[in-house]
Design an enzyme around this catalytic site. Structure first.
Site, PDB file in Angstrom:
ATOM      1  N   ASN A  33       8.962 -11.686 -20.459  1.00  0.00           N
ATOM      2  CA  ASN A  33       7.506 -11.731 -20.361  1.00  0.00           C
ATOM      3  C   ASN A  33       7.060 -12.686 -19.261  1.00  0.00           C
ATOM      4  OD1 ASN A  33       4.678 -11.828 -20.901  1.00  0.00           O
ATOM      5  ND2 ASN A  33       5.065 -11.263 -23.014  1.00  0.00           N
ATOM      6  N   ASP A  34       7.115 -13.973 -19.530  1.00  0.00           N
ATOM      7  CA  ASP A  34       6.591 -14.949 -18.578  1.00  0.00           C
ATOM      8  C   ASP A  34       7.338 -14.935 -17.250  1.00  0.00           C
ATOM      9  OD1 ASP A  34       4.786 -15.829 -20.551  1.00  0.00           O
ATOM     10  OD2 ASP A  34       6.306 -17.154 -21.403  1.00  0.00           O
ATOM     11  N   VAL A  35       8.640 -14.620 -17.274  1.00  0.00           N
ATOM     12  CA  VAL A  35       9.443 -14.684 -16.048  1.00  0.00           C
ATOM     13  C   VAL A  35       9.203 -13.502 -15.125  1.00  0.00           C
ATOM     14  CG1 VAL A  35      11.235 -16.065 -17.140  1.00  0.00           C
ATOM     15  CG2 VAL A  35      11.442 -13.570 -17.128  1.00  0.00           C
TER      16      VAL A  35
END
Length: 465
Positions: free
Chosen positions: A391-393
């Site tokens: 997700n964040d990466v």
């Protein structure tokens, strides 16, 4: 002769630690490196128990047996998705062990007629301080990883000033220890425990991998400080502890620096508990995302037409234990003449190397695993990027949204691929708690469901084409 044997045993142990640590630098030799380092520790323990102490051997054996049973129980029962939490707890116990040994030496000085030296007071203080804050800080990290404590940064006005004041008070208490004795010592313990909490709670969930690495370094530093305490009464044992503690502390700090670089963070801000509070956080752009949901049959047709595929593993893959299923997909695509690579972000998952360990468990060739710097230039030539729970990466907001808590963090450029197929169980946000703009891009499609179930169905659909 006894001292000579102890020195030789500790020397062999130190060499084993160093060689084992070197072997840990490569996945192919990491398992053997762990065994070598463990054997070195076993040699050190045996030498200490049989030759270096007058304690009751049977009591030591009972304690080792209890500890071994507890350790083996958790190591066997803990899922790979919970490994970061286990590492956090082990870091905390390592710090606590160092603090307890230093505490025992302090109480020994109370019963001694000799006046404690300034060096002894300083090393006891540092060992207790670092060991205790590692203990409490690690359990705060565990709470954040486990979801027992909010993953959002907990900050308040004057937080850094308060931390500095607590540190100053502790060193004043150490200076006054010859006068106030045990009262000063208890004050140091209490303030160290509080400082450990205050250093970790302002760190956001997205930065937990960096915190785990830092706390691991702290546990080593605490052990080294305890070695300096012991060296005044038992030079051989103290030297061995200084060596192994310094190795853990230095390697942990180097890894932390690498992690900071991978997330565009400042090491100073991590150490002083300011990560996650550097910028005003946001929950995302707030705009409505145009999500396109596809079935595995439709996704299979896209894969069938592709020539170059990059798989991006994330925490969702770990939760589903889908590493073997993704290997089967990759093998099938490669048999069809397609090029398959894996993109590994340094902080994918919940701890450093999380994805590497999972994929290695499925016997995926190490040569297929590409770090962020190696793989990012490949995405623009990629036909399909398959994102499994990351997700964040992969969130483009890290490049564009200055109000985002992940702004400036290097990400995998999956949005540059021709087609991005994203697998998620739900539309819940990642650990940073923000909306992912990638999901609404024109070239992005979503395939919802458990990663393992989705991959098994996808493979079945591919074989039917």
């Amino acid at each position: 002769m006894k001292e000579l044997f102890i020195d030789i045993a500790y020397l062999v142990s130190a060499v084993s630690f160093i060689y084992g640590l070197k072997m840990l630098s490569h996945p192919k030799t990491a398992r053997n490196g762990n065994i070598v380092a463990s054997l070195g520790m076993l040699i050190a323990v045996i030498a200490t128990v049989y030759l270096g102490t007058s304690l009751d051997f049977y009591k030591i054996l009972i304690a080792m047996t209890i500890g071994s049973i507890i350790g083996a129980f958790f190591a066997i029962r803990v899922e790979m998705t919970q490994m970061p939490q286990l590492v956090a707890i082990f870091n905390g116990f390592g710090g606590a062990a160092s603090a307890l040994v230093a505490s025992a030496e302090f109480f020994k000085t109370l019963n001694s007629t000799e006046e404690p030296t300034l060096f002894l007071i300083l090393t006891i203080t540092l060992s207790v301080l670092i060991g205790t804050l590692t203990f409490t800080g690690s359990f705060i990290a565990f709470g954040k990883l486990q979801g027992l404590i909010t993953t959002k940064p907990v900050t308040f006005t004057g937080q850094q000033i308060l931390n500095a004041i607590l540190a100053i008070i502790m060193f004043i208490a150490a200076y006054m220890m010859p006068t106030y004795g045990v009262n000063s010592f208890y004050l140091i313990i209490g303030l160290s425990a509080l400082l450990g909490i205050l250093l970790v709670i302002p760190i956001g969930g997205a930065d937990m991998p960096v915190v785990i690495s830092l706390l691991n370094s702290y546990s080593g530093i605490a052990a080294a400080m305890t070695g300096f305490v012991l060296v005044q009464t038992n030079p051989s044992a103290g030297n061995a502890l200084i060596i192994c503690g310094s190795l853990v502390g230095a390697s942990g700090m180097i890894l932390t620096q690498i992690m900071c670089k991978g997330m565009n963070r400042s090491l100073a801000n991590v150490i002083f508990g300011a990560v996650g509070g550097e910028a005003e956080t946001s929950s995302g752009s707030g705009k409505q995302l145009n999500i396109k949901s596809y079935s595995t049959e439709e996704a299979a047709m896209i894969f069938d037409a592709a020539e170059r595929v990059i798989i991006v593993p994330g925490y969702g893959l770990a939760v589903a234990q889908a590493q073997h299923a993704v290997r089967e997909i990759a093998d099938f695509l490669e048999e069809k003449g397609k090029k398959v690579l894996y993109a590994i972000h340094p902080v994918a998952g919940r701890m450093p190397g999380h994805m590497n360990v999972l994929l290695a468990e499925a016997n995926i060739p190490y040569e297929s695993l590409k770090d962020l710097d190696e793989i990012n230039s490949e995405f623009k030539n990629c036909d399909v990027a398959l994102v499994l729970g990351a997700n964040d990466v992969v969130n483009p907001a890290a490049r564009t949204d200055k109000s985002s808590p992940i702004y400036g963090m290097p990400i995998l450029n999956v949005d540059q691929s021709q087609t991005v197929i994203i697998n998620k169980r739900t539309m819940n946000t990642g650990f940073a708690g923000i909306q992912n703009e990638l999901f609404g891009n024109d070239n992005s499609i979503m395939v919802f469901g458990d990663a393992k179930d989705m991959l098994v169905k996808l493979l079945s659909d591919l074989k039917e084409l």
